[in-house]
Design an enzyme around this catalytic site. Structure first.
Site, PDB file in Angstrom:
ATOM      1  N   GLU A  45       0.852  -1.203   0.000  1.00 24.32           N
ATOM      2  CA  GLU A  45       0.000   0.000   0.000  1.00 24.32           C
ATOM      3  C   GLU A  45       0.886   1.249   0.000  1.00 24.32           C
ATOM      4  O   GLU A  45       1.895   1.302   0.709  1.00 24.32           O
ATOM      5  CB  GLU A  45      -0.917   0.006   1.230  1.00 24.32           C
ATOM      6  N   ASP A  62     -11.854   7.505 -21.727  1.00 27.07           N
ATOM      7  CA  ASP A  62     -11.648   6.112 -21.330  1.00 27.07           C
ATOM      8  C   ASP A  62     -11.341   5.392 -22.640  1.00 27.07           C
ATOM      9  O   ASP A  62     -12.234   5.123 -23.440  1.00 27.07           O
ATOM     10  CB  ASP A  62     -12.939   5.592 -20.683  1.00 27.07           C
ATOM     11  N   THR A  85      -8.175   0.229 -19.689  1.00 32.71           N
ATOM     12  CA  THR A  85      -7.863  -1.124 -19.258  1.00 32.71           C
ATOM     13  C   THR A  85      -6.620  -1.539 -20.048  1.00 32.71           C
ATOM     14  O   THR A  85      -6.237  -0.884 -21.030  1.00 32.71           O
ATOM     15  CB  THR A  85      -9.016  -2.105 -19.535  1.00 32.71           C
ATOM     16  N   LYS A 106      -7.250  -5.205 -23.533  1.00 33.06           N
ATOM     17  CA  LYS A 106      -8.013  -5.269 -24.794  1.00 33.06           C
ATOM     18  C   LYS A 106      -7.011  -5.174 -25.946  1.00 33.06           C
ATOM     19  O   LYS A 106      -6.154  -6.049 -26.069  1.00 33.06           O
ATOM     20  CB  LYS A 106      -9.088  -4.190 -24.793  1.00 33.06           C
ATOM     21  N   ARG A 148      -5.395  -8.492 -17.386  1.00 34.73           N
ATOM     22  CA  ARG A 148      -6.702  -7.901 -17.063  1.00 34.73           C
ATOM     23  C   ARG A 148      -6.514  -6.877 -15.952  1.00 34.73           C
ATOM     24  O   ARG A 148      -6.387  -7.239 -14.784  1.00 34.73           O
ATOM     25  CB  ARG A 148      -7.636  -9.034 -16.628  1.00 34.73           C
TER      26      ARG A 148
HETATM   27  N1  DSN Z   1     -16.875  -5.125 -20.702  1.00 36.03           N
HETATM   28  C1  DSN Z   1     -16.014  -4.420 -21.609  1.00 36.03           C
HETATM   29  C2  DSN Z   1     -16.353  -4.681 -23.013  1.00 36.03           C
HETATM   30  O1  DSN Z   1     -16.644  -5.819 -23.328  1.00 36.03           O
HETATM   31  O2  DSN Z   1     -16.332  -3.778 -23.823  1.00 36.03           O
HETATM   32  C3  DSN Z   1     -15.953  -2.980 -21.314  1.00 36.03           C
HETATM   33  O3  DSN Z   1     -15.418  -2.808 -20.057  1.00 36.03           O
END
Ligand code: DSN
Length: 424
Positions: A65, A209, A235, A238, A244
């Site tokens: 932390e 985002d 994120t 992707k 993840r």
């Molecule tokens: N759940 C994601 C998606 O499939 O686009 C977005 O966070």
């Protein structure tokens, strides 16, 4: 990227196999499903063995932390090295002033961004969920729509694309504290400069985002908003092809607010094994081959879109500029999104049902499906393979109620996938 899955999986799963045969069996079956099917969910990808190794490492054992050099626990000498490397690589990759690599996933990253920049009850703008936004972009069932007042913008009814003049007009009326761009189901390029201009015009924080397109932004295949936006979340799993998780990038002026919002504002101990894996993913994305990969994702998406449209499927907005496309299966073939998703799954093809703009149906059984090419591109497929993929999709949709035919397609899909091994 190394492809010798043997080294990783065998020693790694051997202990599991002995101790917990049920979880072992499910993981083996899941690996087989991933390798034998056509994965078209645009928010998914396949990580390298280096990333898997970092994720499965002993860094999971450590509490840390705080931030590098300022921890609430002892023994963080090596964890600090890991986290600092992750930060420096992310800064370089996105030309960011400041990066916080601790967010556990996309929703907490967005929560921390709002928490840093707004007081409860203040107004922000994001795209409607049903037109391509995300739950955390202000939907009423989500914390973002409950703790803040969201004035949602939409897409234009005729083009099914963003109308920047209409967004500006709405912003002038709504006087938001923050304007969010970046989407989960928008197949077109985003004019981030227009969002900066609108935000400046109304005096709002300019945020994005970029979870879906982060890999494309990092590679220069899509405009990268990070250098001139106030705060950008993403994120990492992707198009960026990492573990993840998520990160928050911002101008230096917002660094303290963002860091305080993440910890102690929202989270406890960071997941340093995942931060290690994020650092590895950023190293991969900084390699020249990642630019080629990101370019190929887009070329594959265009090729797949062309095949599907030539076969009579209606694509929302008439095509794609990025890694994903939305198919109006209801109008094109009289199938609901739920039926199409199910039939495709029986054929070994994975996608997700999705609303289309101005959908008359419900999110649980909408008119559309959402497809994307990041995974197939990671497996080495090129435009020529998209023709076959498109044909499998159309055949499955046209034989949606014929289980024997779908099983036949699944067998052909399995054969097709053998040419693109990833985890051995
Ligand atoms: N759940 C994601 C998606 O499939 O686009 C977005 O966070």
């Amino acid at each position: 990227m190394a492809k010798s899955g043997k080294k990783l999986f065998e020693p790694h799963l051997n202990a599991l196999k002995k101790f917990d045969s049920e979880i072992y069996a499910a993981l083996v079956a899941e690996k087989q499903r991933q390798m034998e099917g056509i994965e078209l969910i645009p928010s998914e990808n396949l990580v390298s063995e280096s990333i898997l190794e970092a994720m499965g490492s002993i860094a999971t054992n450590k509490y840390s932390e705080g931030y590098p050099g300022k921890r609430y626990y002892g023994g963080n000498e090596f964890i600090d090295i890991i986290e600092n490397i992750a930060i420096e690589r992310a800064k370089k990759l996105f030309s960011a002033g400041h990066v916080n690599v601790q967010p556990l996933s996309g929703s907490p990253a967005n929560m921390a961004m709002y928490y840093a920049l707004m007081e409860q009850g203040e107004t922000f703008m994001g795209l409607k969920l049903t037109e391509g936004g995300h739950l955390t972009h202000g939907h009423p069932v989500n914390f973002s729509g409950r703790q803040y007042k969201c004035v949602s913008y939409g897409v234009d009814k005729s083009t099914e694309m963003l109308d920047y003049d209409a967004i500006k007009k709405l912003a002038v009326e709504a006087k938001p504290k923050l304007i969010l761009s970046g989407y989960t189901a928008y197949p077109r390029a985003i004019d981030f400069k227009a969002f900066r201009e609108i935000s400046d015009f109304v005096g709002a924080y300019c945020c994005a985002d970029i979870a879906h397109i982060a890999g494309l932004c990092a590679a220069g295949v899509h405009e990268n908003p990070v250098p001139y936006f106030d705060v950008v979340t993403t994120t990492t799993h992707k198009t960026l092809r990492g573990p993840r998780s998520a990160i928050i990038m911002c101008k230096n002026a917002f660094a303290e607010k963002i860091d305080k919002a993440v910890f102690p504002g929202l989270q406890g101990g960071p997941h340093e094994h995942i931060i290690a894996a994020k650092a590895v993913a950023f190293k991969e994305a900084l390699e020249p081959s990642f630019k080629e990969y990101a370019n190929q994702i887009v070329k594959n998406a265009r090729a797949l879109a062309d095949v599907l449209m030539a076969k009579g499927l209606r694509l929302v907005s008439g095509g794609t500029d990025n890694h994903l496309m939305l198919i109006d299966v209801f109008k094109s073939k009289g199938l609901t999104g739920k039926q199409a998703e199910h039939s495709l799954e029986l054929a070994g093809i994975y996608c997700n049902k999705n609303t289309i703009p101005f959908d008359a149906r419900t999110p649980w059984d909408p008119s559309g499906i959402r497809l994307g090419t990041p995974v197939l591109t990671t497996r080495g497929m090129k435009e020529s393979h998209m023709k076959e993929v498109g044909e499998f999709i159309v055949k499955a949709i046209e034989n949606a109620n014929d289980s024997a035919k779908l099983a036949e397609i699944k067998a052909s899909v399995k054969e097709f996938c053998k040419d693109f091994p990833f985890y051995k």
